[in-house]
Scaffold this motif. Structure first.
Motif, PDB file in Angstrom:
ATOM      1  N   ASP A  35      44.416  45.376  46.859  1.00 48.93           N
ATOM      2  CA  ASP A  35      44.343  45.104  45.424  1.00 48.93           C
ATOM      3  C   ASP A  35      44.544  46.353  44.573  1.00 48.93           C
ATOM      4  O   ASP A  35      44.348  46.308  43.359  1.00 48.93           O
ATOM      5  CB  ASP A  35      43.011  44.438  45.077  1.00 48.93           C
ATOM      6  CG  ASP A  35      41.828  45.313  45.443  1.00 48.93           C
ATOM      7  OD1 ASP A  35      42.030  46.337  46.122  1.00 48.93           O
ATOM      8  OD2 ASP A  35      40.699  44.958  45.067  1.00 48.93           O
ATOM      9  N   ASP A  37      43.090  49.485  44.278  1.00 46.90           N
ATOM     10  CA  ASP A  37      42.039  50.216  43.580  1.00 46.90           C
ATOM     11  C   ASP A  37      41.375  51.284  44.439  1.00 46.90           C
ATOM     12  O   ASP A  37      40.470  51.977  43.968  1.00 46.90           O
ATOM     13  CB  ASP A  37      40.962  49.246  43.049  1.00 46.90           C
ATOM     14  CG  ASP A  37      40.289  48.468  44.164  1.00 46.90           C
ATOM     15  OD1 ASP A  37      40.654  48.644  45.345  1.00 46.90           O
ATOM     16  OD2 ASP A  37      39.401  47.655  43.844  1.00 46.90           O
ATOM     17  N   ASN A  41      38.735  53.942  42.821  1.00 47.14           N
ATOM     18  CA  ASN A  41      37.298  53.778  43.034  1.00 47.14           C
ATOM     19  C   ASN A  41      36.689  54.960  43.788  1.00 47.14           C
ATOM     20  O   ASN A  41      35.590  55.422  43.448  1.00 47.14           O
ATOM     21  CB  ASN A  41      37.027  52.468  43.787  1.00 47.14           C
ATOM     22  CG  ASN A  41      37.430  51.268  42.955  1.00 47.14           C
ATOM     23  OD1 ASN A  41      37.600  51.363  41.747  1.00 47.14           O
ATOM     24  ND2 ASN A  41      37.590  50.133  43.604  1.00 47.14           N
ATOM     25  N   ARG A 178      40.715  43.286  52.809  1.00 45.58           N
ATOM     26  CA  ARG A 178      41.591  42.483  51.967  1.00 45.58           C
ATOM     27  C   ARG A 178      42.970  42.288  52.577  1.00 45.58           C
ATOM     28  O   ARG A 178      43.609  41.250  52.378  1.00 45.58           O
ATOM     29  CB  ARG A 178      41.717  43.179  50.618  1.00 45.58           C
ATOM     30  CG  ARG A 178      41.882  42.290  49.452  1.00 45.58           C
ATOM     31  CD  ARG A 178      41.863  43.112  48.183  1.00 45.58           C
ATOM     32  NE  ARG A 178      40.526  43.536  47.830  1.00 45.58           N
ATOM     33  CZ  ARG A 178      39.680  42.795  47.126  1.00 45.58           C
ATOM     34  NH1 ARG A 178      40.051  41.614  46.692  1.00 45.58           N
ATOM     35  NH2 ARG A 178      38.480  43.232  46.843  1.00 45.58           N
TER      36      ARG A 178
ATOM     37  N   PHE B  79      38.545  44.173  39.102  1.00 42.33           N
ATOM     38  CA  PHE B  79      38.952  43.782  40.460  1.00 42.33           C
ATOM     39  C   PHE B  79      38.174  44.498  41.559  1.00 42.33           C
ATOM     40  O   PHE B  79      38.611  44.524  42.714  1.00 42.33           O
ATOM     41  CB  PHE B  79      40.455  44.009  40.683  1.00 42.33           C
ATOM     42  CG  PHE B  79      41.332  43.052  39.918  1.00 42.33           C
ATOM     43  CD1 PHE B  79      40.793  42.009  39.182  1.00 42.33           C
ATOM     44  CD2 PHE B  79      42.718  43.170  39.935  1.00 42.33           C
ATOM     45  CE1 PHE B  79      41.594  41.116  38.474  1.00 42.33           C
ATOM     46  CE2 PHE B  79      43.529  42.290  39.248  1.00 42.33           C
ATOM     47  CZ  PHE B  79      42.974  41.268  38.513  1.00 42.33           C
ATOM     48  N   THR B  80      37.038  45.083  41.243  1.00 47.08           N
ATOM     49  CA  THR B  80      36.265  45.801  42.251  1.00 47.08           C
ATOM     50  C   THR B  80      34.848  45.231  42.316  1.00 47.08           C
ATOM     51  O   THR B  80      34.180  45.125  41.287  1.00 47.08           O
ATOM     52  CB  THR B  80      36.200  47.298  41.898  1.00 47.08           C
ATOM     53  OG1 THR B  80      37.524  47.824  41.928  1.00 47.08           O
ATOM     54  CG2 THR B  80      35.341  48.056  42.897  1.00 47.08           C
TER      55      THR B  80
HETATM   56 MG   LIG Z   1      38.920  46.165  45.093  1.00 45.70          MG
END
Ligand SMILES: [Mg+2]
Ligand SMILES: Nc1ncnc2c1ncn2[C@@H]1O[C@H](COP(=O)(O)OP(=O)(O)O)[C@@H](O)[C@H]1O
Ligand SMILES: Nc1ncnc2c1ncn2[C@@H]1O[C@H](COP(=O)(O)OP(=O)(O)O)[C@@H](O)[C@H]1O
Ligand SMILES: [Mg+2]
Ligand SMILES: [Mg+2]
Ligand SMILES: [Mg+2]
Lengths: 214, 332, 332, 214
Positions: A35, A37, A41, A178, B79-80
């Motif tokens: 996704d 990120d 993150n 994921r 989205f996290t």
């Molecule tokens: Mg994520």
């Protein structure tokens, strides 16, 4: 090799820098089959780690690891937050109270960290996750110590093993995380988490190499 | 990136402020984080429902906080998955005498973060149960992998478990009802365009002018395959065939239908999809008990839709019809 | 043109089928055209409210048919006023003993087509009154021109006049209430991207990657000007200053706020806009009585938003709070 | 010039063809300062007009105009539906019962049609609407008849006058219709409705020219 509390703190800061430098790269890898990120993150988390390390009076390396682990858990989110967070927490427990660590301590840390990741994420080697970088690196560490190689060489081998692990993730389909939703379509892409794990080990190698006195 | 935002770094915070300003009659925000709880939380004499996930799926999940649905929604970064401490704060803020049910969508991150929060709350003596929603038939169902994703079908779990909790059922019963919904709901989606995570500043995939992605995830995760854009009826037929294949519906069965827009797709198009969904169900002798068309589980400005079917029995029907009063889902 | 449709020629017909299949508990469609009426129409003992306009503004107007709002909604082709015969059929289908109020948005086409229908119905002895909504402050208010456009503020007219009708008020009173809302509601919008009328197949204007149109109309009519994309707070401040300039609100006044998405703009962004709207109102000492954030009057897949303010008194507050049960607007 | 019922029907069919040919052009003009549907809607209306004319047994020209007017009102929608619809309805009333029309009848038709449009739309010349094409054309017709010019020349002048009217709409700001929302910003664009009016008059001129026998 022998690292004091402030060395380990400097090393963790370096890891944070490397993550920041590779923020976009990690995010792109994650975007392809996840996704998108992972880099964002992780970078957010390590930025807070840096602030926390600077503002906290840390007595031993176990405590330092706990701080890093808790901070990652509380700031990264997603899958990598709990996984890396748990890894640091568990790794830190292996060196509780210590103000200095050597290669044998590092092996203990890695052992507990990987066990923590497996416990939390229920993944195994070959599932196309960070484990595919960490476990080969861990094996290389153990082998290097058995062979009584110098620390820098051991870490160099660990780094190579991690990199091979990253490349291996290109060849396999994801079974956890994921990317597993993609099944066979995930083949051909390298795993973002394995890559961030490699980057960390690479940072450790570079750090120790640049500080050969230790 | 064409967005009505101020600063990508604070979109979630500013959104939370905007929600609380809009709906003080429904929700308040915890000081310690991006957690929305019912204005009257904790409702001590009912099971408390906690859900959440990454932001960017609005009205999920904050929009479902209110009477007859959730007690708290935890919002992660876009989205996290939210972090365990945030989920833990949510649990503490809403836990009454009857315990807490966590409604988790099946993503590794969500599952791990919520489970860690559960462990933390349990250490404090709060009784916490959890269910994991995995309605997306685009993904293979396997115990060897992460399994299926949770997507729009989750809203049915919120609604129906929420009604059971509001009716005063105990934690075991509310969990049982939630699991019944999970066992009976199936969904699948598709996308026409990508979306942009504000902090990333660019789409995490691209689609050709004449291309679509089938089986799209709600975080921009790739689906089963890409193909040339087709008429809405063909797309709907494909999604429905995958869903029905997996559901074992018989002649005379009753379902609830949800046609969910991913963000940029106009209602007009969702109704055109709904038309075909009903036609196909009618052809297979399946009765539609109730239909929901709108945006329930979005992916920011992604264009596309998902279709969800929930097989109903008398218990689920009654709970689906029970009143709910939340900003994003109202049943009178 | 990336749309979930089958054939541009029949989008409205297929959408109407999709709506009726989704909401049989609320609406039925007249056989003679694209007119949705309340399932229980005609409600003989109340004033009947009829509205409508071109399609492409969903949930307007069909989504507002139901208890406490409209009795009928007439859908023209995309962005094109419906024809008089269709409006006439709507009037005939819902007219009870208390007469009919037409709620028209101020567009030449809408006004002429609805007025012609009114003349036709009056010839049949049906008492029909009409009001024209013109809330868009982007356009100069002048008796020498067509005057202002009617945009999202229209939904407040539907809601409040609908509540008065549901309460059993007579036609004069319902019309008076509708005109009070019209006198007190002001709106303004902006767009980030254009939309595509299906039959045209391409956008009717283009905007640069870093451009936005301020004062945008809901049919893609150009606004006051174009400028470089700005932060949401700046955009909101501009819209609000234009609205407030025109409203004469004093310290202590109360308003209802509507932040309306044009179609492709995610709720996240609308909440960020709402945050600033509240901040600005708070600064001027104006109290927000109630807020509505969502898609109420769209322009298909256009990205952008409009802000509407309605100045309230006790009468309007009570009517705004009265229950309404329609697919697109529910008040419990 | 003398047109029988079937000639007028053929002429109206030709007008429909011209509208169809210019569908995109009219829509583009409307898109610039309106909502971009003028060509689409007019075309939809004239297509139904054609079908209706073919399936209906029409006795006189008044009836034919009424059929066209009602059909446009019931199918075009927007502003131009009621306006052109009213124009045909009112125009037809000027020739009720007639099975043949000449230039004088055409002038009466135009007179009533323009009055109908003004009554319905409350616009005047100079408001940047179809009236800015129709009224100059109407004046040219009257002048031509006074000067006793041949029908084709009269219509040619009317066509020129309409075209000038269309060009004039470029110079002025709209005060009626959707373009009026733009105020000064509408200057520089030609009006879609004036253009469709011009196209109709042009079609009449071409028709009469090609059928000089009439
Ligand atoms: Mg994520
Ligand atoms: N169950 C798991 N065990 C170990 N590592 C995992 C697991 N699931 C995911 N990962 C790792 O996490 C990475 C993705 O992290 P991130 O992008 O932060 O999480 P998310 O998928 O929630 O967005 C993957 O590339 C993978 O290496
Ligand atoms: N009040 C009016 N009187 C005369 N003509 C008008 C008036 N309003 C609009 N028009 C004409 O109608 C044309 C637009 O027609 P159309 O696009 O079908 O309507 P809409 O604006 O409803 O989409 C304009 O170009 C103008 O010539
Ligand atoms: Mg990720
Ligand atoms: Mg129009
Ligand atoms: Mg138009």
């Amino acid at each position: 090799m022998s690292l004091k509390v402030r060395d380990v703190a400097a090393l963790i800061e370096k890891i944070g820098d490397v993550i920041e430098e590779n923020k976009e790269f990690l995010t792109e890898l994650d975007a392809a089959i996840g996704d998108g990120d992972h880099g964002l993150n992780m970078n957010k988390g390590f930025k807070v780690v840096k602030d926390k390390m600077n503002s906290t009076n840390i007595k031993d390396i176990g405590e330092l690891f706990k701080l890093v682990g808790l901070t990652l858990i509380a700031t990264v989110g997603g899958a990598s937050g709990p996984l890396y967070g748990t890894a640091f927490m568990k790794g830190g427990m292996a060196v509780a109270g210590k103000t200095e660590v050597d290669m044998n301590d590092f092996i203990k840390i890695m052992d507990e960290a990987i066990k923590g990741i497996k416990m939390r994420g229920k993944a195994e080697a070959g599932d196309k996750t960070m484990i595919d970088a960490l476990e080969p690196a861990f094996n290389a560490l153990k082998e290097g110590v058995l062979k009584e190689l110098p620390a820098v060489d051991i870490l160099k081998n660990a780094r190579e093993a991690a990199l091979n692990g990253v490349n291996y993730t290109k060849e396999i389909a994801a079974r956890k995380g994921r990317a597993s939703y993609l099944g066979e379509r995930s083949i051909g892409h390298q795993d973002a988490g394995a890559t961030s794990s490699f980057l960390m080990i690479d940072a450790i190698y570079e750090f120790v190499k640049d500080n050969t006195k230790c | 990136m064409k967005k009505l935002i101020n600063n990508p770094e604070v979109v979630v915070e500013e959104m939370m402020q905007g929600i609380v300003l809009a709906y003080p009659q429904y929700v308040r925000k915890l000081d310690c984080g991006n957690v929305l709880v019912r204005k009257d939380a904790p409702c001590v004499d009912k099971v408390a429902l906690v859900s959440g996930g990454g932001s960017g799926h609005e009205p999920a999940h904050g929009g479902y906080v209110g009477k007859g649905m959730l007690d708290a929604a935890v919002a992660g970064a876009v989205f996290t998955s939210p972090t365990p401490d945030q989920v833990y704060e949510a649990i503490k803020a809403v836990a009454g005498d009857k315990g807490v049910l966590l409604i988790i969508k099946n993503y590794t991150g969500d599952v791990m973060n919520f489970e860690m929060a559960k462990e933390m709350a349990e250490m404090e003596g709060i009784r916490v149960e959890s269910v994991v929603v995995n309605d997306d038939v685009a993904v293979e169902n396997s115990t060897w992998t992460t399994g299926r994703r949770g997507i729009a079908g989750t809203v049915f779990v919120h609604k129906i478990a929420g009604a059971a909790a509001e009716a005063g059922e105990d934690l075991d019963k509310v969990k049982e009802v939630a699991e019944k919904v999970i066992a009976n709901v199936r969904s699948m989606g598709m996308a026409l365009t990508p979306c942009i995570v504000p902090a990333a500043g660019k789409p995490n995939f691209t689609l050709g002018e004449n291309e679509m992605e089938i089986g799209m995830g709600i975080h921009g995760e790739p689906g089963t395959h890409r193909e040339e854009l087709k008429p809405a009826d063909d797309i709907t037929t494909h999604l429905m065939s995958k869903i029905l294949e997996d559901m074992n519906l018989s002649h005379g069965d009753e379902v609830a239908v949800m046609v969910n827009g991913l963000g940029a797709t106009p209602l007009m198009e969702l109704f055109i999809v709904n038309r075909k969904v009903h036609e196909l169900l009618n052809e297979s002798g399946v009765k539609v008990y109730k239909t929901f068309v709108g945006e329930f589980m979005t992916s920011m400005e992604m264009a596309g839709c998902s279709v969800s079917l929930l097989k109903l029995d008398d218990e689920l029907k009654a709970l689906l019809d029970a009143p709910s009063d939340t900003p994003g889902f109202k049943v009178l």
